[in-house]
Every structure is written in structure tokens, then in C-alpha cells.
Design a protein around this motif. Structure first.
Motif, short mmCIF file in Angstrom:
data_model
loop_
_atom_site.label_atom_id
_atom_site.label_comp_id
_atom_site.label_asym_id
_atom_site.label_seq_id
_atom_site.Cartn_x
_atom_site.Cartn_y
_atom_site.Cartn_z
N TYR A 184 0.94 -1.19 -0.11
CA TYR A 184 0.22 0.07 0.15
C TYR A 184 0.69 0.78 -0.21
O TYR A 184 2.05 1.39 0.58
N GLU A 185 -0.18 2.49 -0.53
CA GLU A 185 1.48 3.58 -0.82
C GLU A 185 0.17 4.15 0.00
O GLU A 185 -0.79 4.89 0.05
N ALA A 186 1.43 5.82 0.54
CA ALA A 186 1.24 6.92 1.13
C ALA A 186 1.64 7.99 0.53
O ALA A 186 3.42 7.67 0.33
N GLY A 187 1.55 9.30 -0.17
CA GLY A 187 2.79 10.09 -0.40
C GLY A 187 2.46 11.23 0.79
O GLY A 187 3.46 12.07 0.00
N ASP A 188 2.42 11.19 1.81
CA ASP A 188 2.63 12.05 2.31
C ASP A 188 1.96 11.87 3.92
O ASP A 188 1.79 10.03 4.08
N GLY A 189 2.21 12.35 5.31
CA GLY A 189 2.67 11.97 6.56
C GLY A 189 1.08 11.83 6.28
O GLY A 189 0.45 10.64 7.34
N GLU A 190 0.26 12.53 6.42
CA GLU A 190 -1.12 12.42 6.46
C GLU A 190 -1.62 11.12 6.02
O GLU A 190 -2.23 10.95 6.58
N GLU A 191 -1.90 11.05 5.14
CA GLU A 191 -2.48 9.90 4.31
C GLU A 191 -1.49 9.10 5.06
O GLU A 191 -2.34 7.14 5.06
N ALA A 192 -0.42 8.86 5.11
CA ALA A 192 0.10 7.20 5.86
C ALA A 192 -0.81 7.29 6.94
O ALA A 192 -1.14 5.59 7.53
N LEU A 193 -1.03 8.02 7.52
CA LEU A 193 -1.64 7.48 9.07
C LEU A 193 -2.97 7.45 9.24
O LEU A 193 -3.54 6.29 9.68
N SER A 194 -3.30 7.69 7.73
CA SER A 194 -5.03 7.31 7.07
C SER A 194 -5.01 5.67 7.06
O SER A 194 -5.80 5.31 7.79
N VAL A 195 -3.95 5.65 6.22
CA VAL A 195 -4.12 4.09 5.96
C VAL A 195 -3.33 3.24 7.17
O VAL A 195 -4.08 2.24 6.89
N PHE A 196 -3.06 3.47 7.55
CA PHE A 196 -2.31 3.41 9.18
C PHE A 196 -3.24 2.18 9.78
O PHE A 196 -3.81 1.59 10.07
N ARG A 197 -4.63 3.35 10.12
CA ARG A 197 -5.81 3.46 10.53
C ARG A 197 -6.59 2.38 10.33
O ARG A 197 -7.39 2.00 11.24
N ARG A 198 -6.45 2.76 9.13
CA ARG A 198 -7.71 1.88 8.26
C ARG A 198 -7.43 0.71 7.82
O ARG A 198 -7.66 -1.17 8.26
N MET A 199 -5.67 0.08 7.83
CA MET A 199 -5.22 -1.49 8.04
C MET A 199 -4.44 -1.82 9.01
O MET A 199 -3.55 -1.39 9.58
N LYS A 200 -5.24 -2.45 9.81
CA LYS A 200 -5.02 -3.31 11.13
C LYS A 200 -4.14 -4.56 11.22
O LYS A 200 -4.06 -4.48 12.04
N ASP A 201 -4.00 -5.07 9.98
CA ASP A 201 -3.20 -5.88 9.87
C ASP A 201 -1.86 -5.99 8.82
O ASP A 201 -0.90 -6.75 7.94
N LEU A 202 -0.85 -4.72 8.98
CA LEU A 202 0.18 -4.46 7.95
C LEU A 202 1.18 -5.13 9.07
O LEU A 202 0.98 -5.41 10.06
#
Length: 230
Positions: free
Chosen positions: A31-49
Motif C-alpha cells: 500500500y502507498e501513501a504520498g505524505d504523512g497524513e495519508e500514511a496515518l489514514s492508511v495505518f489506521r484503516r489497515m489493522k493487519d499491516l
């Protein structure tokens, strides 16, 4: 290896694609994120990283800010990519709980090797399952549960700190060179300064309080773990 979910965070599209292509080739779901805020959004949504690969210099929130927020709720392994290689920068990351640093530019093959090593360590796949509990001088390590405590008080350790403390307890009273520690704790050919060990030991000692003195410095060589009773 493979079969894990990895979040790659970098504001450079080409860098994300490079890392993604190599990881996907090894069987990872990326999964990808282009900035810090997007990264935290993905992190909070994906519980099994399984792991986060995090660039330091990014818009909106830099890597250190993202890492600090992640560590408030999770011990997920984090590898930081950085063009800043000063000791102060590394210390800042290790103090926040980073598990690994990789300096840009880097070899994608080496990145994949380090990703696999960090994930293996975090999952405990390389541990000796026949001796899950190690105790010495009030320190108790449960390898199976991946927890460590001092006098009954649980310690909050990064994956690398946990592995380092475990290795010290498994080799009590033995003088260990920095190269020996790197080869056994990092578990791959480490391309970097052996002083990385000193940075980790300094942080580990601080978390051990008075018992940090159990980790003895052997000047010009490395370290030895020895309790007061030993």
C-alpha cells in the motif's frame, strides 16, 4: 519469503514505485501513501499491516511525526528511509522507536533483505521455541509472547531493542564484539557503521534504569551482559 502487507510512505512517486515493484516481486501486498497524513489514514484503516517503510522528509507531516503518532498505539516494525545520516538524526528515530534505518540511495535488493529480516524478527520466527522464558537479575523475557519486563514492570521496546536484550541474556558473561552482535541480532550482512550498536545500547540502557549497568562496555571491542550476581 513474502505474504505480508507493507505500507510504503514517500512523497516521491518514482521512489514508491521502485520499492513497490521489488516488494511485490517477493510476494508482499503493498500500500502507498504520498505524505504523512495519508500514511496515518492508511495505518489506521489497515489493522493487519506487517511493516511500514517511512521516508523522513515529507510534506504535511515528516517521518518522525508519523512515527511518533504510530508508536502511541502500535509496535509495528518501521524502517525509515533517509538522506540524513547524522548521529543526531539516527538517535531521534531510535528514541521514537524506529526499528531500522536505510540511507538513500540504497540497493532495492538490500532493502528487501532488511524488510524480510525485520518481519521475521517481529514475528518471532527465528527464535528458539524450546526456551521461551529467559530470566536474569530481575529481567524476564518471554520470547513466545515477545515481551520483556523488569521486576514485573513491562518494558516498551522496539523490535530491535527486544532482540538485542534477548541476545545479551542468551550470552551472559560472554564478551561480544560489535561485529558479532550485528551478525547475530541484525541477522544479515549489515552495510553500515558498527556504532549503530552503541546507539541501540544507549537507548536500551535508558529503558532498563538502574539495571542498564548490566550491559558492560568493553572498550575497543563491544559489550558484555553481566548481572551483579554474575
Amino acid at each position: 519469503m513474502g505474504q505480508g502487507k507493507i505500507l510504503v510512505v514517500d512523497d516521491e512517486t518514482r521512489m514508491r514505485k521502485l520499492v513497490r515493484d521489488f516488494l511485490v516481486r517477493e510476494g508482499y501486498e503493498v500500500y502507498e501513501a504520498g505524505d504523512g497524513e495519508e500514511a496515518l489514514s492508511v495505518f489506521r484503516r489497515m489493522k493487519d499491516l506487517s511493516l511500514i517503510i517511512l521516508d523522513v522528509m515529507m510534506p504535511k507531516m515528516n517521518g518522525y511525526e508519523v512515527l511518533k503518532t504510530v508508536r502511541e498505539t502500535s509496535r509495528i516494525p518501521v524502517i525509515m528511509l533517509t538522506a540524513r545520516t547524522s548521529e543526531e538524526d539516527e538517535l531521534q528515530g531510535f528514541n521514537l522507536g524506529v526499528d531500522e534505518y536505510i540511507a538513500k540511495p540504497f540497493s532495492p535488493k538490500i532493502l528487501v533483505a532488511r524488510v524480510e529480516a525485520v518481519i521475521r524478527r517481529s514475528s518471532g520466527e527465528e527464535m528458539n521455541q524450546d526456551s521461551n522464558i529467559i530470566e536474569a537479575g530481575g529481567i524476564r523475557i518471554d520470547i513466545g509472547a515477545h515481551t520483556a519486563s523488569i521486576d514485573g514492570q513491562e518494558m516498551v521496546l522496539s523490535v530491535k531493542e527486544f532482540e538485542l536484550l534477548t541476545y545479551f541474556l542468551q550470552n551472559q558473561g560472554i564478551a561480544l564484539s560489535r561485529d558479532t552482535i550485528l551478525n547475530n541480532v541484525w541477522n544479515y550482512d549489515y552495510f553500515g557503521d558498527a556504532r549503530t550498536i552503541d546507539t541501540h545500547v544507549k537507548k536500551l540502557r535508558s529503558k532498563m534504569g538502574d539495571k542498564g549497568s548490566y550491559i558492560k562496555t568493553i572498550w575497543g571491542m563491544g559489550y558484555k551482559f553481566e548481572t551483579e550476581e554474575g
